[in-house]
Scaffold this motif. Sequence first.
Motif, mmCIF file in Angstrom:
data_model
loop_
_atom_site.group_PDB
_atom_site.id
_atom_site.type_symbol
_atom_site.label_atom_id
_atom_site.label_comp_id
_atom_site.label_asym_id
_atom_site.label_seq_id
_atom_site.Cartn_x
_atom_site.Cartn_y
_atom_site.Cartn_z
ATOM 1 N N SER A 155 0.823 -1.206 0.000
ATOM 2 C CA SER A 155 0.000 0.000 0.000
ATOM 3 C C SER A 155 0.857 1.256 0.000
ATOM 4 O O SER A 155 0.521 2.252 -0.656
ATOM 5 C CB SER A 155 -0.927 -0.005 1.219
ATOM 6 N N SER A 178 0.466 4.016 -2.957
ATOM 7 C CA SER A 178 0.062 5.379 -2.604
ATOM 8 C C SER A 178 1.147 6.388 -2.959
ATOM 9 O O SER A 178 0.857 7.480 -3.453
ATOM 10 C CB SER A 178 -0.271 5.457 -1.114
ATOM 11 N N SER A 218 -12.507 2.797 -12.408
ATOM 12 C CA SER A 218 -11.253 3.115 -11.738
ATOM 13 C C SER A 218 -10.116 2.268 -12.291
ATOM 14 O O SER A 218 -10.240 1.055 -12.442
ATOM 15 C CB SER A 218 -11.381 2.894 -10.236
ATOM 16 N N GLU A 251 -6.308 10.682 -2.461
ATOM 17 C CA GLU A 251 -6.355 9.295 -2.930
ATOM 18 C C GLU A 251 -6.870 8.369 -1.839
ATOM 19 O O GLU A 251 -7.636 7.427 -2.112
ATOM 20 C CB GLU A 251 -4.953 8.864 -3.368
ATOM 21 N N SER A 300 -10.147 6.009 -2.215
ATOM 22 C CA SER A 300 -10.064 4.569 -1.976
ATOM 23 C C SER A 300 -10.952 4.154 -0.811
ATOM 24 O O SER A 300 -11.534 3.065 -0.815
ATOM 25 C CB SER A 300 -8.607 4.172 -1.702
ATOM 26 N N GLY A 331 -11.269 4.323 -5.550
ATOM 27 C CA GLY A 331 -9.855 4.524 -5.821
ATOM 28 C C GLY A 331 -9.216 3.251 -6.336
ATOM 29 O O GLY A 331 -9.662 2.661 -7.316
ATOM 30 N N VAL A 332 -8.169 2.806 -5.674
ATOM 31 C CA VAL A 332 -7.481 1.575 -6.042
ATOM 32 C C VAL A 332 -8.403 0.391 -5.773
ATOM 33 O O VAL A 332 -8.999 0.278 -4.702
ATOM 34 C CB VAL A 332 -6.169 1.436 -5.245
ATOM 35 N N GLN A 333 -8.529 -0.477 -6.755
ATOM 36 C CA GLN A 333 -9.463 -1.588 -6.665
ATOM 37 C C GLN A 333 -8.737 -2.898 -6.341
ATOM 38 O O GLN A 333 -7.596 -3.102 -6.748
ATOM 39 C CB GLN A 333 -10.221 -1.746 -7.991
ATOM 40 N N SER A 337 -4.062 -0.022 -1.385
ATOM 41 C CA SER A 337 -3.429 1.247 -1.064
ATOM 42 C C SER A 337 -3.738 1.575 0.382
ATOM 43 O O SER A 337 -4.510 0.871 1.047
ATOM 44 C CB SER A 337 -3.932 2.361 -1.995
ATOM 45 N N ASN A 393 -7.355 2.287 0.755
ATOM 46 C CA ASN A 393 -8.085 1.050 0.550
ATOM 47 C C ASN A 393 -8.081 0.200 1.816
ATOM 48 O O ASN A 393 -9.104 -0.370 2.214
ATOM 49 C CB ASN A 393 -7.445 0.285 -0.618
#
Length: 293
Positions: free
Chosen positions: A91, A95, A153, A228, A232, A237-239, A244, A247
Motif C-alpha cells: 500500500s 500510494s 477506476s 487518494e 479509496s 480509488g485503487v481496486q 493502497s 483502501n
Amino acid sequence: MTSVEISHTQTAPRGTMRLIRMLRRNVPLSVGLGIFWLAAMVFVAIFADTIRPYGITAMDLRSRLALPGHPGHLLGTDELGRDVLSRLIQSIRVSLVIAFGATIISAVFGTTLGFLAAKFRGAVEHLVLVLADFQAALPFLIMSLAVLAFFGSSMTLLVCLMGFYGWERYARIARGLAISASAQGYAAAVVQLGATPLRVYMRHILPNVASTLIVSMTLTFPEIILMESGLSFLGLGVQPPETSLGNMVGFGREYLTRAPWIMLAPAIVIMLTTLSISLVGDWLRDKLDPTVR
C-alpha cells in the motif's frame, strides 16, 4: 600501523562528528525525523517486493484476525487471514507512486500554463486565469467521484485525475514569478543575445523560480495522498486485488471494534507521512525563500 593509517583512522571519526554537528545546527530534530521517515517510506516503496514477507493475496484462514505479534505475522492478519504487514508495504508503494506521479503532472501542467500566460499576455493570460479560478472553485472530490464512477477506476486514470489537483497554484506562482523575472535585466539581456523564448524560460527563468515551485510541491504532495486515501476509502480509488493506504482503511473500518489494527496501521502511516512532508516543506520554505532570510 603506519602514521598515514593512524592519521586516517583519527580524522575519519572527526569528519563524521563534524557532519553530525553541522546537521544538528542546521536541521531541527522534527525535520530530521521527518526526513528519516520519508527516506524509510521511499526505501519501502522501492524494495517492496524484496522485504514483503507474503503476497498481498496470500490467505491463512487458520490465522484470521490474528493479533499483532503473532508468529509469522508481525502486524497481525485481516478478516481473510492476509498478512497486514505485507499489504501495508504494498500500500505504501502504490500510494507513493500515485502521489508522486500526480504531483509531477500537476507541477508540469500548471507551470507550463503559467509560463504561457506570462509570455502571451492578453487573451491567453486571461484564459489561463479563468481556468485557474474555475479549478479553484470546483469541488475536486465531487468531480473525481463523478469521473471515476462514470469511466471506472484504473491506476492510470487515477494518477491522471489526481494530476489535475492543485495545478492552478503552480500556474499562478509560475506566472507571477516569470513576469517578475522577465522584467529583470538578465532575461532581457539573454533575449538581446538571440535566445529563443523556450531557452529563456527553461534555462534562465525556471532555475530562478524552481525553489518556490519545489516548496509548492511539498504542500501538494500530502494533499494528494489524503485525496487518494479518501477516494479509496469510498471504494472508487485503487481496486482489489491491488491495495493502497486508503483502501486498507476503507476495508478495515468494518472490523474497527474487533480488529482495530487492520485500520490503524495504514492510518498511522498516512498521518506520519503527511506530517513529515509538511514539516520538511515548511523547513524548505524557510531555507529557500529569500524574503525570509
